[in-house]
Design a protein around this motif. Structure first.
Motif, PDB file in Angstrom:
ATOM      1  N   ASP A 138      30.538  45.558  30.714  1.00  0.00           N
ATOM      2  CA  ASP A 138      31.521  46.599  31.012  1.00  0.00           C
ATOM      3  C   ASP A 138      30.793  47.860  31.463  1.00  0.00           C
ATOM      4  O   ASP A 138      30.003  48.441  30.713  1.00  0.00           O
ATOM      5  CB  ASP A 138      32.332  46.835  29.719  1.00  0.00           C
ATOM      6  CG  ASP A 138      32.897  48.231  29.604  1.00  0.00           C
ATOM      7  OD1 ASP A 138      33.561  48.671  30.550  1.00  0.00           O
ATOM      8  OD2 ASP A 138      32.675  48.877  28.555  1.00  0.00           O
ATOM      9  N   ARG A 139      30.971  48.261  32.701  1.00  0.00           N
ATOM     10  CA  ARG A 139      30.442  49.514  33.272  1.00  0.00           C
ATOM     11  C   ARG A 139      28.971  49.760  32.946  1.00  0.00           C
ATOM     12  O   ARG A 139      28.605  50.874  32.562  1.00  0.00           O
ATOM     13  CB  ARG A 139      31.275  50.708  32.798  1.00  0.00           C
ATOM     14  CG  ARG A 139      32.726  50.701  33.281  1.00  0.00           C
ATOM     15  CD  ARG A 139      33.562  51.653  32.469  1.00  0.00           C
ATOM     16  NE  ARG A 139      33.529  51.278  31.059  1.00  0.00           N
ATOM     17  CZ  ARG A 139      33.548  52.140  30.052  1.00  0.00           C
ATOM     18  NH1 ARG A 139      33.625  53.420  30.283  1.00  0.00           N
ATOM     19  NH2 ARG A 139      33.491  51.709  28.807  1.00  0.00           N
ATOM     20  N   VAL A 164      31.856  44.066  35.168  1.00  0.00           N
ATOM     21  CA  VAL A 164      33.260  44.467  35.034  1.00  0.00           C
ATOM     22  C   VAL A 164      33.383  45.982  35.207  1.00  0.00           C
ATOM     23  O   VAL A 164      32.692  46.743  34.536  1.00  0.00           O
ATOM     24  CB  VAL A 164      33.815  44.036  33.658  1.00  0.00           C
ATOM     25  CG1 VAL A 164      35.295  44.392  33.545  1.00  0.00           C
ATOM     26  CG2 VAL A 164      33.604  42.545  33.424  1.00  0.00           C
ATOM     27  N   GLY A 165      34.258  46.395  36.118  1.00  0.00           N
ATOM     28  CA  GLY A 165      34.454  47.831  36.357  1.00  0.00           C
ATOM     29  C   GLY A 165      33.317  48.397  37.195  1.00  0.00           C
ATOM     30  O   GLY A 165      32.587  47.670  37.872  1.00  0.00           O
ATOM     31  N   SER A 192      37.276  43.872  38.677  1.00  0.00           N
ATOM     32  CA  SER A 192      37.910  45.003  37.988  1.00  0.00           C
ATOM     33  C   SER A 192      38.301  44.497  36.594  1.00  0.00           C
ATOM     34  O   SER A 192      38.311  43.275  36.341  1.00  0.00           O
ATOM     35  CB  SER A 192      39.169  45.428  38.746  1.00  0.00           C
ATOM     36  OG  SER A 192      40.099  44.364  38.725  1.00  0.00           O
ATOM     37  N   VAL A 193      38.663  45.410  35.701  1.00  0.00           N
ATOM     38  CA  VAL A 193      39.094  45.002  34.360  1.00  0.00           C
ATOM     39  C   VAL A 193      40.294  44.062  34.485  1.00  0.00           C
ATOM     40  O   VAL A 193      40.349  43.002  33.838  1.00  0.00           O
ATOM     41  CB  VAL A 193      39.445  46.246  33.496  1.00  0.00           C
ATOM     42  CG1 VAL A 193      40.104  45.830  32.192  1.00  0.00           C
ATOM     43  CG2 VAL A 193      38.199  47.079  33.224  1.00  0.00           C
ATOM     44  N   GLU A 242      40.909  48.354  25.587  1.00  0.00           N
ATOM     45  CA  GLU A 242      41.545  47.517  26.612  1.00  0.00           C
ATOM     46  C   GLU A 242      40.835  46.165  26.740  1.00  0.00           C
ATOM     47  O   GLU A 242      41.462  45.124  26.921  1.00  0.00           O
ATOM     48  CB  GLU A 242      41.431  48.302  27.927  1.00  0.00           C
ATOM     49  CG  GLU A 242      42.155  47.739  29.093  1.00  0.00           C
ATOM     50  CD  GLU A 242      41.788  48.517  30.368  1.00  0.00           C
ATOM     51  OE1 GLU A 242      40.817  49.313  30.364  1.00  0.00           O
ATOM     52  OE2 GLU A 242      42.468  48.289  31.375  1.00  0.00           O
ATOM     53  N   LEU A 243      39.502  46.179  26.634  1.00  0.00           N
ATOM     54  CA  LEU A 243      38.735  44.936  26.733  1.00  0.00           C
ATOM     55  C   LEU A 243      38.509  44.321  25.355  1.00  0.00           C
ATOM     56  O   LEU A 243      38.727  43.123  25.155  1.00  0.00           O
ATOM     57  CB  LEU A 243      37.385  45.206  27.412  1.00  0.00           C
ATOM     58  CG  LEU A 243      37.407  45.301  28.930  1.00  0.00           C
ATOM     59  CD1 LEU A 243      36.084  45.845  29.464  1.00  0.00           C
ATOM     60  CD2 LEU A 243      37.699  43.940  29.560  1.00  0.00           C
TER      61      LEU A 243
END
Ligand code: SAM
Length: 285
Positions: A138-139, A164-165, A192-193, A242-243
């Protein structure tokens, strides 16, 4: 060998262009690949080092330009990859050390570098099978972390890395350096997410999220049950709800001492080797 001066002022010896000027337009063009935007627009990137370039060509990556320093001229392996580059329609540049340093922005540069076409695996093409492990980041922001994770995931036998992202570019020169060549061996995808969450709905996988607030010890998960996606959080802010909230398990690596958390690449390595412990043995090495 035939010899002539081209329109760009570079001396051409046979199929090889000799370049000593930093103002040469081809060199200027290659140097733009240090910028993410130029890499995205051209779909290309730079990899340094003879071994890396040989491995990449052997793994079927498309080389657009081979660059070697004058001192490497005549070395059999360099000649061999130069011939392969020409045969596949690529360009070969023989450059001064000054030009090589300016291309890779480094003193004492490697003797050989290549400009390759980027390759991304579409997320939709990933259909995880039993025994497979993926790492989803994630990011991720730090090029060194991403490169180290790609290298470690390759070493541990993972099947791919999913960005992701808004992540740092896997084809940045620092990242490629840190992968030590694994960027050529391990498929990288981006999503994307929303696309990642949609993909996971249709894939028969378990998502194991790592979270500092996770109440489950990472060693208690059954990693044999299903193909596993290890979901790792951003260096500064960790995984967003969210994840994390969509994962099958939220796990934590126990810590003692004063450190708040492990470095992202270190945490990913710990997770990968636990998730694949039953699949890794020295007998196969
Ligand atoms: N301040 C961040 C936070 O609150 O989550 C720290 C992020 S940490 C440097 C980066 C990532 O490494 C985390 O999101 C997690 O994926 C992983 N990580 C680091 N230490 C961990 C631990 N002890 N247990 C589980 N995951 C860990």
């Amino acid at each position: 060998m035939s010899e002539y001066y081209g329109q760009d002022g570079a001396r051409r010896v046979g199929q090889v262009k000799e370049v000593t000027s930093l103002a040469n337009p081809i060199v200027k063009d290659i140097k733009t690949l240090m910028n993410k935007k130029a890499r995205e627009e051209s779909g290309a990137f730079i990899a340094e080092g003879l071994k890396l370039v040989i491995d990449a060509i052997e793994l079927g990556w498309v080389i657009r330009t081979l660059i070697y320093a004058k001192a490497a001229k005549g070395k059999p392996l360099v000649e061999k990859i130069a011939a392969k580059t020409v045969a596949s329609g690529g360009l070969v540049l023989e450059v001064s050390e000054k030009v090589m340093s300016s291309i890779v922005r480094r003193d004492n540069p490697q003797m050989v570098a290549g400009v390759f076409e980027q390759r991304w695996k579409p997320l939709s093409a990933i259909r995880p099978q039993q025994g497979e492990t993926y790492v989803a980041l994630d990011r991720v922001r730090d090029p060194g972390n991403l490169g180290t994770i790609i290298r470690t995931a390759d070493a541990a036998g993972a099947s791919g890395v999913i960005l992701v992202g808004d992540c740092t570019d896997p084809f940045a020169v620092e990242t490629v350096r840190a992968t030590m060549g694994s960027v050529f061996a391990l498929p990288v995808s981006q999503a994307s997410v929303a696309d990642f969450l949609a993909w996971r709905k249709g894939a028969d996988v378990q998502i194991v999220a790592t979270h500092l607030a996770g109440s489950v010890d990472y060693r208690t998960v059954d990693y044999k049950k299903k193909p596993t996606v290890l979901l790792m959080g951003n260096e500064q802010s960790g995984l967003p709800d969210e994840l994390a909230g969509k994962a099958d398990q939220r796990v934590r690596i126990p810590q003692q001492g004063r450190a708040d958390s492990l470095n992202l690449a270190v945490a990913t390595a710990v997770m990968l080797y636990e998730a694949r412990r039953h699949l890794l043995s020295l007998d196969e090495a």
